[in-house]
Write an enzyme that holds these catalytic residues in place. Structure first.
Site, short mmCIF file in Angstrom:
data_model
loop_
_atom_site.label_atom_id
_atom_site.label_comp_id
_atom_site.label_asym_id
_atom_site.label_seq_id
_atom_site.Cartn_x
_atom_site.Cartn_y
_atom_site.Cartn_z
CD1 TRP A 1 -2.28 -1.88 0.01
CD2 TRP A 1 -3.07 -1.36 2.04
NE1 TRP A 1 -3.37 -2.69 0.27
CE2 TRP A 1 -3.88 -2.39 1.50
CE3 TRP A 1 -3.38 -0.88 3.32
CZ2 TRP A 1 -4.97 -2.94 2.19
CZ3 TRP A 1 -4.46 -1.43 4.01
CH2 TRP A 1 -5.24 -2.44 3.45
N GLY B 1 4.98 1.34 -11.16
CA GLY B 1 4.19 2.57 -11.21
C GLY B 1 4.17 3.24 -12.57
N GLY C 1 1.37 -2.75 -6.32
CA GLY C 1 1.27 -1.43 -5.70
C GLY C 1 -0.07 -0.80 -6.00
CB SER D 1 2.67 -1.76 -14.32
OG SER D 1 3.30 -0.51 -14.08
P1 PGA Z 1 2.95 -0.93 -9.00
O1 PGA Z 1 3.99 -1.08 -7.77
O2 PGA Z 1 2.09 -2.15 -8.98
O3 PGA Z 1 2.17 0.33 -8.66
O4 PGA Z 1 3.76 -0.80 -10.22
C1 PGA Z 1 4.60 -2.31 -7.50
C2 PGA Z 1 5.53 -2.18 -6.35
O5 PGA Z 1 6.11 -1.10 -6.14
O6 PGA Z 1 5.73 -3.15 -5.58
#
Ligand code: PGA
Length: 257
Positions: free
Chosen positions: A12, A174, A232, A211
């Site tokens: 989170w 991200g 994430g 992602s």
């Molecule tokens: P994301 O982040 O799924 O938003 O790309 C993954 C993570 O940082 O563990």
């Protein structure tokens, strides 16, 4: 999709207020009760761990810290020990996330020390590794993964049964640009091979992170060397997180693809 037992872990990060976290935890607990083999792990921010642990008592959702100290106790302002986490019912910690490596300058040696301290205290550890874009473009991915793993094995090459690796290419985190299944398959196979040959671990679990969304998770998880995902952005959205669980175990949650 798969008969294997997957881990779907939500990171989170520094998102969600306490009320939002509790509401999301309630939804996850209800969904997770229906799962037969998929393990649902969540890492909220430190101040929310204790109230969430109380709320999730009796549920199958497992709580984790987003980091953990390399020492058992002492003058370490801002750090949280494995014992402190265990005391309130936390069962795992994420270590070496690329945001901490990049923004807080945690190096391979520090990440290795954090990992071994947590393993010594019997926490499960999600040990994050992965190359950045320049390293990928420069053909250095394998060397980077080896270096990051070797730093850990230099400290400890046994007693790694509670270790879970997360392969998280920095450029995929991200960014909305997940790695392709080919890239993931190659990296995971290499990581498993390194642990097999250097630490006598026959099949270290490797999660993919970067992602992950309901749109790409089924394809990623169908890859035999993927043991789950570290998520994430999609993990702070109730619809998306619960959808990931449906995709992980469609036979239990009545989802058809
Ligand atoms: P994301 O982040 O799924 O938003 O790309 C993954 C993570 O940082 O563990």
């Amino acid at each position: 999709m798969t008969a294997r037992s997957l881990i779907v872990a939500g990171n989170w990060k520094m998102n969600l207020g306490l009320a939002e976290g509790l509401a999301l935890a309630d939804a996850l607990a209800a969904k997770t009760a229906l799962l037969k083999s998929t393990r649902v792990w969540v890492a909220p921010s430190f101040p929310h761990l204790e109230p969430l642990a109380r709320r999730l008592q009796g549920s199958k959702v497992v709580l984790g810290g987003q980091n953990v100290s390399w020492e058992r106790k002492g003058a370490l302002t801002g750090e949280v020990s494995a014992a402190m986490l265990l005391e309130i019912g936390v069962q795992f910690a994420i270590v070496g996330h690329s945001e901490r490596r990049q923004l807080l300058h945690e190096d391979d040696a520090m990440v290795a020390r954090r990992t071994t301290a947590a393993l010594d205290q019997r926490l499960d550890v999600i040990f994050c590794i992965g190359e950045n874009l320049a390293q990928r473009d420069g053909g250095e991915t394998e060397a980077v993964l080896e270096r990051q793993i070797q730093a850990l094995l230099d400290l400890r090459s046994h007693g790694l049964t509670k270790l879970i690796v997360a392969y998280e290419p920095v450029w995929a985190i991200g960014s909305g640009r997940a790695a392709t299944v080919e890239i993931i398959a190659e990296a995971h196979a290499r990581i498993k091979e390194i642990f097999r040959s250097k630490a006598q671990l026959p099949d270290v679990p490797v999660l993919y992170g970067g992602s992950v969304t309901p749109d790409n998770f089924a394809e990623i998880a169908s890859c035999p060397v993927v043991d789950g995902a570290l998520v994430g952005g999609a993990s702070i959205d109730k619809e998306k997180f619960t959808k990931l669980l449906e995709l992980a175990e469609p036979q239990s949650l009545g989802h058809s693809r």
